[in-house]
Motif scaffolding. Structure first.
Motif, short mmCIF file in Angstrom:
data_model
loop_
_atom_site.label_atom_id
_atom_site.label_comp_id
_atom_site.label_asym_id
_atom_site.label_seq_id
_atom_site.Cartn_x
_atom_site.Cartn_y
_atom_site.Cartn_z
N ALA A 187 -25.46 -20.44 2.84
CA ALA A 187 -24.51 -20.69 1.76
C ALA A 187 -23.43 -21.67 2.22
O ALA A 187 -22.92 -21.57 3.34
N VAL A 188 -23.08 -22.61 1.35
CA VAL A 188 -22.09 -23.61 1.72
C VAL A 188 -20.72 -22.97 1.95
O VAL A 188 -19.92 -23.44 2.76
N MET A 247 -22.57 -31.02 2.24
CA MET A 247 -23.18 -29.81 1.66
C MET A 247 -22.58 -29.49 0.29
O MET A 247 -23.27 -29.06 -0.62
N TYR A 248 -21.27 -29.71 0.15
CA TYR A 248 -20.64 -29.49 -1.16
C TYR A 248 -21.10 -30.57 -2.16
O TYR A 248 -21.20 -30.31 -3.36
N ALA A 249 -21.37 -31.77 -1.66
CA ALA A 249 -21.90 -32.82 -2.52
C ALA A 249 -23.27 -32.40 -3.06
O ALA A 249 -23.60 -32.65 -4.22
N ASN A 250 -24.07 -31.77 -2.19
CA ASN A 250 -25.37 -31.28 -2.62
C ASN A 250 -25.25 -30.19 -3.68
O ASN A 250 -26.15 -30.00 -4.49
N GLU A 251 -24.13 -29.50 -3.68
CA GLU A 251 -23.85 -28.48 -4.70
C GLU A 251 -23.21 -29.10 -5.94
O GLU A 251 -22.87 -28.38 -6.88
N PHE A 303 -24.20 -25.02 12.23
CA PHE A 303 -24.17 -24.91 10.77
C PHE A 303 -25.56 -24.60 10.21
O PHE A 303 -25.68 -24.02 9.12
N LEU A 304 -26.58 -24.99 10.94
CA LEU A 304 -27.94 -24.85 10.42
C LEU A 304 -28.38 -23.39 10.33
O LEU A 304 -29.37 -23.08 9.68
N LYS A 305 -27.67 -22.51 10.99
CA LYS A 305 -28.00 -21.08 10.93
C LYS A 305 -27.48 -20.45 9.64
O LYS A 305 -27.82 -19.30 9.32
#
Length: 471
Positions: free
Chosen positions: A101-102, A131-135, A96-98
């Motif tokens: 965009a979420v 990651m969606y929480a971060n958005e 996922f780190l590559k």
């Protein structure tokens, strides 16, 4: 960095003593490979590892660390032969780190779901939820949390996602947690089974502890006391914030005898919020009606300030600051000479830097303290990043979290990969802070971040005061 830290925290739940023993075995095999000079013998060893266990394949992945093509080939073998192994899970997570965009991460997860229909992907789902929480996208966050198979781990993922939101917007995080409160309560007494062995009550009280803190920060004291009390009386290893919150709320309810010592200790340790000061004064006056509460509080403050000064005095330097240049949000290039006569605080940071972001609440307190002082200037210098639009990225990041920082840019040269201002100060790590006096002398330089927000803010303030008074 932030994603890597979160990923590693999730993956840590997989680590057991048996895996540590396997690590020792992997290290020895890896060392043997690297020490083999005979090419024919080396190929034999590699072939044996390719046909071996998941740990053997993990050894090869580490061996090929700088050869992406060969590393990818071995990774595919690992994922195909041992998809349930912790090592395969680690490779799925790191993949996922590559992605940036979420939405791309979401699509990547969906491909995993199709590729591994019989494999538990709870950690991977939790990663995307976070990651969606971060958005600040609660519906998408909940979609992936609800897709987690293990109920206990689902609750842990909910805690992690809520914490991510709280770092951006406490009120919205509280509202998000409130909507899930009933579901969390239902899981309190459910027996959890499955690959992720999660203690049901620990997960529940972690959630309640977090929810109580969100309520407390929003000033919802009555409701906060209910959940703070529940967490306080059921969590064995209480964190400092929980202890202080419980004392404060207990004091509001008249329990001064137990609360005052805790609150006084907090103030003496740098908890200088007005509401804490007022509660200490109220409690002290109630328990000591014949004594001077203001003098008592001043004594607590003085003890704290003396300790801060004692700690930072040995850190003072007297070095000429380099004549750096950075760009402000209007595109104007500024240099050290533009701040002559002012005491300036330079804070080198980047959005990916976890400690940088962790230091920002403290730095906001320091900025607020000097907002009406024209002789003190804070420059938050966004550095060490390759994003296409440094200005928009920095502004969006700070605005999203309601930080009122003066943003400056230190773009990375696309050819040399150098950031001019950071290089001028010979920075080795961020966050890096420099306090420079009105004559252009560096008086303090600090890397990293730790401690309470109030204490850290006071440390910066005392550095400023010592620099401007030329102590």
């Amino acid at each position: 960095m932030k994603r890597i830290v979160f990923l590693m925290l999730m993956f840590s739940c997989l680590v057991t003593l048996a895996q540590r023993k396997k690590k020792d075995d992997t290290d020895s095999k890896l060392a043997a490979l690297r020490q083999t000079k005979n090419k024919s013998l080396l190929q034999q060893k590699i072939k044996a590892l390719e046909n071996g266990s998941d740990q053997d394949l993990w050894t090869l992945i580490q061996y090929y660390d700088k050869n992406e093509i060969k590393k990818d080939v071995v990774t595919k073998i690992l994922l195909k032969k041992y998809p349930d192994s912790p090592n395969a899970q680690m490779m799925r997570l790191t993949s996922f780190l590559k992605l940036k965009a979420v939405e791309d991460m979401e699509a990547h997860l969906q491909r995993m779901v199709r590729a591994y229909p019989n494999v538990n992907l709870d950690l991977e789902k939790s990663f995307v939820a976070n990651m969606y929480a971060n958005e600040m996208n609660p519906s998408k966050t909940l979609q992936y949390i609800n897709s987690i198979d293990n109920p206990g781990f689902r609750l842990q993922a909910l805690v992690s996602a809520t914490q991510e939101m709280a770092a951006i917007n406490n009120k919205k995080a509280m509202e998000f947690a409130a909507r899930e409160l009933d579901n969390a309560k239902k899981l309190k007494d459910v027996s959890f089974n499955g690959p992720s062995k999660v203690n049901r009550q620990s997960a529940y009280y972690d959630f309640i502890n977090l929810y109580s803190k969100l309520l407390f920060k929003e000033g919802k004291n009555e409701e906060a006391f209910r959940y703070t009390s529940e967490a306080y009386h059921h969590i064995k290893d209480r964190d400092e914030e929980l202890i202080e919150n419980y004392a404060f709320l207990s004091s509001l309810n008249g329990d001064y005898v137990k609360a005052l010592p805790v609150l006084a200790k907090a103030v003496e340790g740098g908890k200088l919020e007005p509401r804490y000061i007022n509660e200490v004064k109220k409690g002290y006056t109630k328990l000591n009606p014949d004594k001077d509460a203001d003098a008592y509080i001043q004594g607590l403050k003085d003890t704290f300030i003396k300790k801060i000064r004692k700690d930072i005095s040995p850190m003072m330097v007297n070095e000429a600051a380099p004549n750096f240049t950075v760009t402000d949000v209007n595109g104007k290039v500024v240099s050290l000479a533009d701040f002559k006569g002012k005491t300036i605080v330079l804070d080198f940071w980047a959005t990916w830097c976890g400690p940088c972001v962790a230091s920002f609440p403290a730095m906001q307190l320091a900025v607020n303290r000097y907002k009406n002082d024209p002789d003190v200037k804070f420059l938050f210098i966004y550095t060490w990043n390759n994003v296409p639009d440094l200005l928009s990225d920095g502004k969006e990041f700070l605005a999203k979290r309601n930080y009122t920082f003066d943003l400056y840019l230190d773009p990375r040269n696309s050819k040399t990969k150098q950031s001019a201002a950071a290089d001028a100060f010979k920075i080795e790590g961020i966050p890096a802070k420099f306090i420079i006096d009105g004559e252009g002398k560096i008086r303090f330089k600090v890397e990293g971040f730790e401690g309470k927000d109030e204490a850290a803010a006071e440390e910066v303030a005392q550095m400023v005061e010592m620099a401007r008074k030329k102590v």
